[in-house]
Design a protein around this motif. Structure first.
Motif, PDB file in Angstrom:
ATOM      1  N   ASP A 134       0.854  -1.190   0.000  1.00  0.00           N
ATOM      2  CA  ASP A 134       0.000   0.000   0.000  1.00  0.00           C
ATOM      3  C   ASP A 134       0.892   1.243   0.000  1.00  0.00           C
ATOM      4  O   ASP A 134       1.110   1.870   1.033  1.00  0.00           O
ATOM      5  CB  ASP A 134      -0.902  -0.011   1.240  1.00  0.00           C
ATOM      6  CG  ASP A 134      -1.902   1.138   1.228  1.00  0.00           C
ATOM      7  OD1 ASP A 134      -2.113   1.718   0.150  1.00  0.00           O
ATOM      8  OD2 ASP A 134      -2.453   1.446   2.299  1.00  0.00           O
ATOM      9  N   GLY A 166       0.862   8.367  -4.127  1.00  0.00           N
ATOM     10  CA  GLY A 166      -0.228   8.036  -5.029  1.00  0.00           C
ATOM     11  C   GLY A 166       0.119   8.287  -6.486  1.00  0.00           C
ATOM     12  O   GLY A 166       1.261   8.587  -6.840  1.00  0.00           O
ATOM     13  N   GLU A 167      -0.909   8.159  -7.352  1.00  0.00           N
ATOM     14  CA  GLU A 167      -0.742   8.413  -8.785  1.00  0.00           C
ATOM     15  C   GLU A 167      -0.566   9.904  -9.029  1.00  0.00           C
ATOM     16  O   GLU A 167      -1.033  10.746  -8.254  1.00  0.00           O
ATOM     17  CB  GLU A 167      -1.963   7.890  -9.556  1.00  0.00           C
ATOM     18  CG  GLU A 167      -2.196   6.392  -9.446  1.00  0.00           C
ATOM     19  CD  GLU A 167      -1.111   5.594 -10.158  1.00  0.00           C
ATOM     20  OE1 GLU A 167      -0.532   6.139 -11.128  1.00  0.00           O
ATOM     21  OE2 GLU A 167      -0.840   4.454  -9.738  1.00  0.00           O
ATOM     22  N   ALA A 168       0.082  10.232 -10.130  1.00  0.00           N
ATOM     23  CA  ALA A 168       0.300  11.642 -10.488  1.00  0.00           C
ATOM     24  C   ALA A 168      -1.039  12.336 -10.728  1.00  0.00           C
ATOM     25  O   ALA A 168      -1.993  11.741 -11.259  1.00  0.00           O
ATOM     26  CB  ALA A 168       1.184  11.738 -11.731  1.00  0.00           C
ATOM     27  N   VAL A 169      -1.136  13.595 -10.323  1.00  0.00           N
ATOM     28  CA  VAL A 169      -2.335  14.407 -10.560  1.00  0.00           C
ATOM     29  C   VAL A 169      -1.967  15.567 -11.481  1.00  0.00           C
ATOM     30  O   VAL A 169      -0.803  15.972 -11.576  1.00  0.00           O
ATOM     31  CB  VAL A 169      -2.914  14.943  -9.235  1.00  0.00           C
ATOM     32  CG1 VAL A 169      -3.400  13.790  -8.372  1.00  0.00           C
ATOM     33  CG2 VAL A 169      -1.881  15.759  -8.466  1.00  0.00           C
TER      34      VAL A 169
END
Length: 255
Positions: A241, A245-248
């Motif tokens: 986990d 996180g993913e790119a924004v």
């Protein structure tokens, strides 16, 4: 007979532990969370030496097999050292008790030194290769030995080292064993609460002598081990986990 809470399972080249059916973290596994620059240098050296010493054997192999052998070289070296240490310990104890055993020439020096060491210090081994665990913090390991030293009158935890040196990490490892609350001195059916330990030592076996080294393995060292245990669990958790996180992109926030 109450069912043992601790289970050690051997598989392949390693082993694992469970406490009340739940996977437990091994003591040495937890300590791998601590950076060890010297160990990195050692691994590189052992791998390079293996490649040079076995060049003719490696050359005709497919690349994938060559890579596997090089990757396994350091682990095989560790395993061989562990087996050598166990043999010295076992043979030395038998020699000390007057049991006739055949000692290989390459082990004769350290085995005889260990036998003399046991006699001179009047050491009685109470249990060896003993699984232990801490049921609160869910870690487990296998301690080399618990002994009574006649010369000092102490009941001690004793680790056996046969390498070139003894390093400070041993204090954290031994503190983890010292503060285990369950042990199995004679197999799973012997499981019981682990009583207090009066002192902690390393028996450093050299080619012709043994050094008895006192080890500071008290509450502070145990606390440091628990930090390493928490770090290991953090590293394992973030594998599954990730915290990143993913790119924004700006358009995602357009009004």
């Amino acid at each position: 007979m109450t069912k043992p809470r601790l289970a050690r399972r051997n598989h392949g080249k390693g082993h694992s532990y469970r406490i009340d059916g739940e996977k437990a973290v091994g003591v040495t596994t937890a300590l791998n969370a601590i950076s060890k620059p010297a160990l990195v240098d050692w691994a590189a050296r052992v791998t390079a030496e293996y490649a040079v010493d076995n060049w003719d054997e490696l050359h005709p192999l497919p690349v994938a097999q060559r890579l596997t052998k090089l990757k396994d070289a350091r682990w095989n070296t560790v395993k061989e050292a562990a087996v050598r240490g166990t043999r010295i310990h076992d043979l030395g104890e038998k020699v000390s008790h007057g049991v006739e055993v055949e000692v290989p020439d390459e082990l004769r020096g350290p085995v005889e030194a260990y036998a003399r060491f046991l006699d001179e210090w009047q050491i009685e081994m109470v249990a060896t290769e003993t699984p232990v665990c801490n049921t609160q913090y869910k870690y487990a390991g296998t301690a080399d030995g618990w002994a009574h030293i006649g010369r000092t009158g102490q009941d001690v935890l004793m680790d056996i080292k046969t390498g070139k040196g003894v390093y400070s990490e041993a204090a954290l490892q031994l503190a983890a064993y010292r503060y285990a609350d369950l042990w199995q001195p004679d197999g799973p059916d012997s499981e019981t609460e682990r009583g207090p330990v009066e002192a902690v030592y390393v028996a450093h076996i050299l080619p012709d002598t043994v050094r008895l080294l006192p080890v500071v393995a008290g509450p502070d060292e145990w606390r440091t081990f628990l930090y390493a245990l928490a770090l290991h669990r953090h590293q394992e958790l973030t594998k599954e986990d990730p915290l990143i996180g993913e790119a924004v992109f700006p358009e995602a926030f357009a009004s």
